[in-house]
Design a protein around this motif. Structure first.
Motif, short mmCIF file in Angstrom:
data_model
loop_
_atom_site.label_atom_id
_atom_site.label_comp_id
_atom_site.label_asym_id
_atom_site.label_seq_id
_atom_site.Cartn_x
_atom_site.Cartn_y
_atom_site.Cartn_z
N TYR A 73 28.03 41.25 -58.19
CA TYR A 73 28.77 42.09 -59.12
C TYR A 73 30.03 42.59 -58.45
O TYR A 73 30.15 42.60 -57.23
N LEU A 74 30.97 43.00 -59.26
CA LEU A 74 32.24 43.50 -58.75
C LEU A 74 32.10 44.95 -58.30
O LEU A 74 31.35 45.72 -58.90
N ARG A 75 32.83 45.29 -57.28
CA ARG A 75 32.79 46.65 -56.74
C ARG A 75 33.25 47.65 -57.80
O ARG A 75 32.64 48.71 -57.96
N GLN A 76 34.29 47.29 -58.54
CA GLN A 76 34.81 48.20 -59.56
C GLN A 76 33.78 48.43 -60.67
O GLN A 76 33.67 49.52 -61.21
N SER A 77 32.99 47.39 -60.98
CA SER A 77 31.93 47.55 -61.99
C SER A 77 30.91 48.58 -61.53
O SER A 77 30.45 49.42 -62.32
N LEU A 78 30.54 48.53 -60.25
CA LEU A 78 29.58 49.49 -59.72
C LEU A 78 30.15 50.90 -59.76
O LEU A 78 29.46 51.85 -60.14
N ILE A 79 31.40 51.04 -59.40
CA ILE A 79 32.04 52.36 -59.44
C ILE A 79 32.05 52.91 -60.86
O ILE A 79 31.72 54.07 -61.11
N ASP A 80 32.42 52.04 -61.83
CA ASP A 80 32.47 52.47 -63.22
C ASP A 80 31.11 52.88 -63.75
O ASP A 80 30.98 53.90 -64.44
N VAL A 81 30.09 52.09 -63.42
CA VAL A 81 28.76 52.39 -63.94
C VAL A 81 28.16 53.63 -63.28
O VAL A 81 27.47 54.41 -63.94
N GLU A 139 22.79 48.15 -66.70
CA GLU A 139 22.55 46.91 -65.96
C GLU A 139 23.02 45.70 -66.77
O GLU A 139 23.70 44.81 -66.24
N THR A 140 22.71 45.67 -68.05
CA THR A 140 23.13 44.53 -68.88
C THR A 140 24.59 44.63 -69.27
O THR A 140 25.28 43.62 -69.36
N PHE A 141 25.08 45.84 -69.47
CA PHE A 141 26.46 46.02 -69.92
C PHE A 141 27.47 45.73 -68.80
O PHE A 141 28.49 45.10 -69.02
N TYR A 142 27.18 46.18 -67.57
CA TYR A 142 28.10 46.02 -66.45
C TYR A 142 27.72 44.88 -65.50
O TYR A 142 28.43 44.60 -64.55
N ASN A 143 26.54 44.28 -65.70
CA ASN A 143 26.06 43.20 -64.86
C ASN A 143 25.87 43.67 -63.40
O ASN A 143 26.22 42.99 -62.46
N VAL A 144 25.32 44.88 -63.27
CA VAL A 144 25.02 45.47 -61.97
C VAL A 144 23.52 45.79 -61.97
O VAL A 144 23.01 46.35 -62.94
N PRO A 145 22.79 45.45 -60.91
CA PRO A 145 21.35 45.73 -60.88
C PRO A 145 21.05 47.23 -61.03
O PRO A 145 21.74 48.08 -60.47
N ALA A 146 20.02 47.53 -61.82
CA ALA A 146 19.64 48.92 -62.07
C ALA A 146 19.27 49.64 -60.78
O ALA A 146 19.57 50.83 -60.62
N SER A 147 18.66 48.92 -59.84
CA SER A 147 18.27 49.56 -58.57
C SER A 147 19.51 50.03 -57.79
O SER A 147 19.50 51.09 -57.18
N ALA A 148 20.59 49.24 -57.82
CA ALA A 148 21.82 49.64 -57.14
C ALA A 148 22.43 50.87 -57.81
O ALA A 148 22.91 51.79 -57.15
N ILE A 149 22.39 50.89 -59.14
CA ILE A 149 22.93 52.03 -59.88
C ILE A 149 22.15 53.30 -59.53
O ILE A 149 22.75 54.34 -59.21
N GLN A 150 20.83 53.20 -59.56
CA GLN A 150 19.99 54.37 -59.28
C GLN A 150 20.18 54.85 -57.84
O GLN A 150 20.25 56.05 -57.58
N ARG A 151 20.26 53.91 -56.88
CA ARG A 151 20.43 54.27 -55.48
C ARG A 151 21.75 55.01 -55.27
O ARG A 151 21.80 56.03 -54.57
N HIS A 152 22.82 54.56 -55.89
CA HIS A 152 24.12 55.19 -55.71
C HIS A 152 24.21 56.52 -56.45
O HIS A 152 24.93 57.43 -56.02
N ARG A 153 23.49 56.65 -57.56
CA ARG A 153 23.50 57.92 -58.28
C ARG A 153 22.68 58.99 -57.53
O ARG A 153 23.03 60.16 -57.55
N ARG A 154 21.58 58.57 -56.89
CA ARG A 154 20.74 59.52 -56.14
C ARG A 154 21.44 60.02 -54.88
O ARG A 154 21.35 61.19 -54.53
N ASN A 155 22.13 59.13 -54.17
CA ASN A 155 22.75 59.48 -52.90
C ASN A 155 24.27 59.56 -53.11
O ASN A 155 24.96 58.56 -53.14
N SER A 156 24.78 60.77 -53.25
CA SER A 156 26.20 60.96 -53.56
C SER A 156 27.12 60.48 -52.43
O SER A 156 28.28 60.17 -52.66
N SER A 157 26.60 60.41 -51.20
CA SER A 157 27.45 59.94 -50.09
C SER A 157 27.76 58.45 -50.22
O SER A 157 28.74 57.98 -49.67
#
Length: 144
Positions: A2-10, A21-39
């Protein structure tokens, strides 16, 4: 992949991670991990050797080469990148993976060429006049 910008947007969106996950084509686990850890939000993806400005300067150099009759091959790009890293005082040497990532980011902006062996007819027509004109062109490029 997936694109870095897609992850940032999601990560910055309010969408549910399963729907995103389906809309941005980014794995849900990556989204959840980045949302939990703000650093992680500031450091999405692998750390880069070059800053955005330094990388754009290097790409600009690669874009200039075809204008002066030089082909951009992986070997040429790696040699230039190695020299550029040394000029910046970086101890790391770029490798094929670094070049591949650069190609994936700037593939549309750079005219990449695959190196071919010199044909026999071209080899026989390579005269002293051709050689000296090539070095004159090189001298003009270096002056510019």
């Amino acid at each position: 992949m997936y694109l870095r910008q897609s992850l940032i947007d999601v990560v910055n969106s309010t969408l549910d991670s399963k729907f995103a996950e389906t809309f941005y084509n980014v794995p849900a686990s990556a989204i959840q991990r980045h949302r939990r850890n703000s650093s992680l939000r500031n450091q999405i993806g692998r750390p880069s050797y070059l800053s955005t400005t330094e990388e754009s300067y290097f790409v600009a150099v690669l874009q200039l080469l075809p204008d002066f009759g030089f082909q951009i091959t992986p070997a040429v790009a790696l040699k230039l990148a190695t020299d550029y890293f040394k000029s910046l005082g970086l101890s790391d040497n770029p490798g094929k993976k670094c070049l591949h990532l650069c190609v994936s980011r700037y593939g549309d902006e750079i005219k990449w060429k695959k190196q071919n062996k010199l044909e026999r007819a071209r080899e026989e027509t390579f005269t002293e006049e051709v050689r000296s004109s090539w070095f004159k062109l090189l001298e003009n490029v270096m002056k510019k």
